[in-house]
Design a protein around this motif. Sequence first.
Motif, PDB file in Angstrom:
ATOM      1  N   LEU A  11       0.753  -1.374   0.076  1.00  0.00           N
ATOM      2  CA  LEU A  11       0.016   0.002  -0.043  1.00  0.00           C
ATOM      3  C   LEU A  11       0.846   0.995   0.003  1.00  0.00           C
ATOM      4  N   LEU A  12       2.157   1.318   0.543  1.00  0.00           N
ATOM      5  CA  LEU A  12       2.889   2.166   0.509  1.00  0.00           C
ATOM      6  C   LEU A  12       3.676   2.385  -0.707  1.00  0.00           C
ATOM      7  N   ARG A  15      13.490   3.124   1.925  1.00  0.00           N
ATOM      8  CA  ARG A  15      13.082   3.466   3.338  1.00  0.00           C
ATOM      9  C   ARG A  15      12.451   5.015   3.176  1.00  0.00           C
ATOM     10  N   MET A  16      13.206   5.557   2.390  1.00  0.00           N
ATOM     11  CA  MET A  16      13.113   7.064   2.309  1.00  0.00           C
ATOM     12  C   MET A  16      11.624   7.490   1.728  1.00  0.00           C
ATOM     13  N   GLN A  17      11.476   6.521   0.664  1.00  0.00           N
ATOM     14  CA  GLN A  17       9.926   6.681   0.084  1.00  0.00           C
ATOM     15  C   GLN A  17       8.724   6.320   1.121  1.00  0.00           C
ATOM     16  N   ILE A  18       9.117   5.110   1.888  1.00  0.00           N
ATOM     17  CA  ILE A  18       8.273   4.853   3.125  1.00  0.00           C
ATOM     18  C   ILE A  18       7.810   6.096   4.079  1.00  0.00           C
ATOM     19  N   LEU A  20       8.346   6.338  14.102  1.00  0.00           N
ATOM     20  CA  LEU A  20       9.294   6.151  12.992  1.00  0.00           C
ATOM     21  C   LEU A  20       9.098   4.820  12.184  1.00  0.00           C
ATOM     22  N   VAL A  21       9.821   4.471  11.069  1.00  0.00           N
ATOM     23  CA  VAL A  21       9.435   3.416  10.485  1.00  0.00           C
ATOM     24  C   VAL A  21      10.106   2.130  11.364  1.00  0.00           C
ATOM     25  N   GLU A  30      11.638  -1.786   7.864  1.00  0.00           N
ATOM     26  CA  GLU A  30      12.845  -1.132   7.163  1.00  0.00           C
ATOM     27  C   GLU A  30      13.689  -2.363   6.735  1.00  0.00           C
ATOM     28  N   LYS A  31      13.749  -3.424   7.565  1.00  0.00           N
ATOM     29  CA  LYS A  31      14.621  -4.340   7.112  1.00  0.00           C
ATOM     30  C   LYS A  31      14.396  -5.054   5.987  1.00  0.00           C
TER      31      LYS A  31
END
Lengths: 769, 355
Positions: free
Chosen positions: A290-291, A464-467, A481-482, A487-488
Amino acid sequence: MKMHFSVAILVKGFSGLVAQILLLRELLIVFSGNELGIGIILANWLILGAFGSYVLGRRAERSSYSIEAFTVITILFSLSLLVAVYLTRILKVAMGISIAESIGIFPILISSLLVLSAVSILQGALFAYSCRIYSLYAGPHTSSVGRVYVYETVGAIIGGIACTYLLIPWFNSFQVVTGLALLNLAVCLVLLVPSWKKGLFQKSLLAALGVLVLFSGYSLFSGQADKLHLHSIEAQWKKQNVVHYQNSQYGNLCVIENQGQYSFFLDGIPGLITPVPDIPSLEEYVHLPLLAHPEPVNLLILSGGAGGMINEALKHPSIETIEYAELDPLLLDLIRKFPTVLTESELNDARVRIQHVDGRLFVKKTTNKYDVIFVGIQEPSSLQANRFFTKEFFSLARQRLNEGGVLVLGLPGSLTYVNEELRNLNGCIFSTLASVFTHIRVIPGDGRNLFLSSESRGITQIDRMQIIERLSQRDIAADVLVPWHIEKKLHPGWQDWFSRFIEGSSQDINTDFRPLGLFYSISHWNALFAPSLRGIFSQFERISLTGIVLLFAIVLFLYFIFRPANGQSIRGGITLSIITTGFAGMMFDLMIIFAFQSIYGYVFSWIGILVASFMAGAACGALLITSVLGRIRNHLRLFKLIELALICFSIAFPVVFLAMPPSPGGAEGFFIYKILFLGLSFTSGFLTGSQFPLANKLYLRRSGHLSQTAGLLYAADLLGGWLAGILGAVVLLPVLGLTATCLTVGLLKLTSLTVIATQHDRHLLGSGK
Amino acid sequence: MKQPCPEKITRRCFLENTVRLYLSAGLCSLFLDFGRAEASVNAGSGFEPAYLKLHKTGELKKRAEELWAIMEDCELCPRRCGVNRHKGKRGVCRAPGTQLVISAHHPHFGEERPLVGKGGSGTIFLTHCNLRCAFCQNWEIANLGVGSESNIDDFAGMMLELQEIGCHNINLVTPTHYSAHIIKAIDVAAEQGLRLPIVYNTSGWERLEILRLLDGIVDIYLPDFKYWDSGMSAKYSDGAESYPEITAEAILEMHRQVGVARPAQDGIMQRGLMIRHLVMPNNTGGSEKVMEWIAGNLPKDTYVNIMVQFNPVFKAYDYPELSRRITKEEYLKVVNKAKDLGLSNLDIQGYWWLT
């Protein structure tokens, strides 16, 4: 009297099929039902029946107390059925296996053999005894066998329908079993009454019957059967608090309550726990796709939505509709019955539309388009499940995706044990996805590999940045935060990891008519739980049509060399024919249902209708032949003609499917398909059924061996079915595909036809009767 | 003094704690995208794994032989089965004598962040296990024994391969029953150029005698501290009554050997003690007591990973008290306790679910 006995045979046929269905279902609840497990259990039932028919059938011949024997066997059958059901329930506990613990094929094979033994052997024996008794009333011509076969099949049809629509949904297994006992024993009572004067044995037997009839009636109507049912559930789910246990048309659902959490078990397999889902797994599965999508508006969830998934999805503010297809209405009914804040808000949300329909059928019929489609099926471990992992399905799904849409799919994965089978499974499905979608992002994980497929490139670039950017745009979980567990999953290292993982593995495509995904899924299961079979399975993968043709050619060659020169009995050939026809019949039945599901979808009532159609065909075929038996002069020629017809059918079968367009146009299209399938089903049954009485006629030299012959040939029929049960769904169909499997069946029939055609039986040359 | 984060963890509170943690370790670089982080820990950082010294003096080989000899009357783990593994006998761990069985080896990007870095953690999963927990999340390899047979040279080869791929460490998972093999393989690999730190990813239930032989070989200890109560460990881990007592001693020894886990400049862990604790339903693990013990016996900045991913699997349904997941409240209680006790180096996996 003949009339009474015909009814008795009907009841026997009825009971046989009901017992089979019940026990199979109970066993599948205990042993997670993948295709191999289903095949093995069914095969066990058939081979045990064959054993009973052959071994005990010979004794029927010599028995002068046929009705008494029939009665005793029926009593034993009824009792052993009750014991078998109870035994099945407590099997895992008895073997020290825990509820969530998976086991391999060997414990399934042995324990199902033990549980089914008495019931199936006795049921098989009853056929031979039925033929004997019937012939005593109707006269010793072989049409008796045909008639018994017809009555039994008709009884089975009624049994199948009653079981499917009445018995399983409305009664528990113990009630059914007790009811069956009551029915059978009452019938025996009626049969035996005329002989009560014969002697002490008969009198005591009648007395025993009377007692048993009363007892079973009492148990059934006073709730004793129910008590037994509850007791067995308690024993099966020891120490757990079972709050609901019910069979739907689709399977068994059991709900356990534990300190405010509800665990839902689907056919004995832990499904979901409300209201606490498997958070790490769920957040990854829902939020990453979805992200990855710039603005998801319409979602489609095929199975598995309730219990947290919808809740997570609804956190994305752009979502306007979530279409959720869950096949079994009982699951959602039960989730509602044990409500939690989470599930109530999910299921009652205005944006959620729930449909109780097969996911594949839904995708086929709908004209809507979606931004993200979630496939909630865990892996292609059965023919049913495999339909969600094929090229045809992926093409369908792609058509239902909007621009930039994503298909989300999971497969078994492991970071702790990497083996060839797991790699093949992933490699095959990955290649299948790649043949339809341009971009695929793989997110490996422990337990599950996630595949995000799309026509748009964006999917492969999520990082990660896009998320973080999208999260803040959508104002989701803005306080946190994420998390690392999300993230992993995006670490760029996973892409290389996956490439290395599938390097050298299978790149074959999984299609509807060649369900290779199923084969790899079963192979993987074996690799974990029955490692000794790994060698065999890797050999199975190399089976090819050329190899089979070669094999048959060699077998025939050897046959021609080694057969005695001076003509011999045709009986061997007949037996071989019946075995191969039994195999063929079972395979056709399997393939018709399988093809129907692939093209049309899983519609439960239609499975029953197709099977009933097959059996009706068999009954009609047998009836027709039986009635003209006296008027035919050359039985052997007719027999050979039927063999030929079966060969032609094997060849025509795949042609019909290949000629059909994959997407039937509209309602008329679907209607034509249904008629076609019914016709195919009926015809294959007809051909199979017509051979049986004919075979008996040909086999018999002297009518004194009637029931022995019947027993032998019935056993042969079941043996053929056994072979199909073991090899058909798991090896032949996936590895060879539909067409080559049909051709194999045709080759098999050709072999038996050749054997018959080249045998010269002195006794039958030119004979009429 | 730090305040525990409220139920609804706010970004501010989380960030505050995070900043404090990282600043205290001097790691501003963690805020940068990992894509720009340094690749290998050995790229001119001057790091030398502890075992290198012992390898050069030949001590490594000696230790390996000593451990190997112990397998004749096997006491490599607290079970002390006493079977002769040299003759192929199996103890509780079910390892087939001295035959090494490995189920997988690859760069892993899902371990703790400081172990993963850019190149991943070089995990080698060893088959079989001596604890046999009823809820084992990894039960197919731990209990079923699936994997491939290997020898020491293969094992060393795997380590070198992982180094070549770019991993930052060699992470040996469930190593206890194969400690002798591990040291032998490290010796062989070091000879061929292995320079990555060794991560000893263990259940925690280790004998002091064995740990002392690992002194100077292992750089990063990654033990679990599963249970506080010996009744629980006996019940759910096949009679491992001594688990709490022995693990506590073992962890103290580990700390003495490698100290507090502090990542290097580039954020990658090179040396130190990292403790894992899985929160279980109905306080089966005695989580709060475990936190108390850590706070009372180790430095406050000891690395502690409080894990949330308990699932009822394998034999968990034999025990109603284990037949469910943990709730948000159960998890937060443990986290807040840890914070109250002053533990500052917590890896607490801020799930969205917790908000």
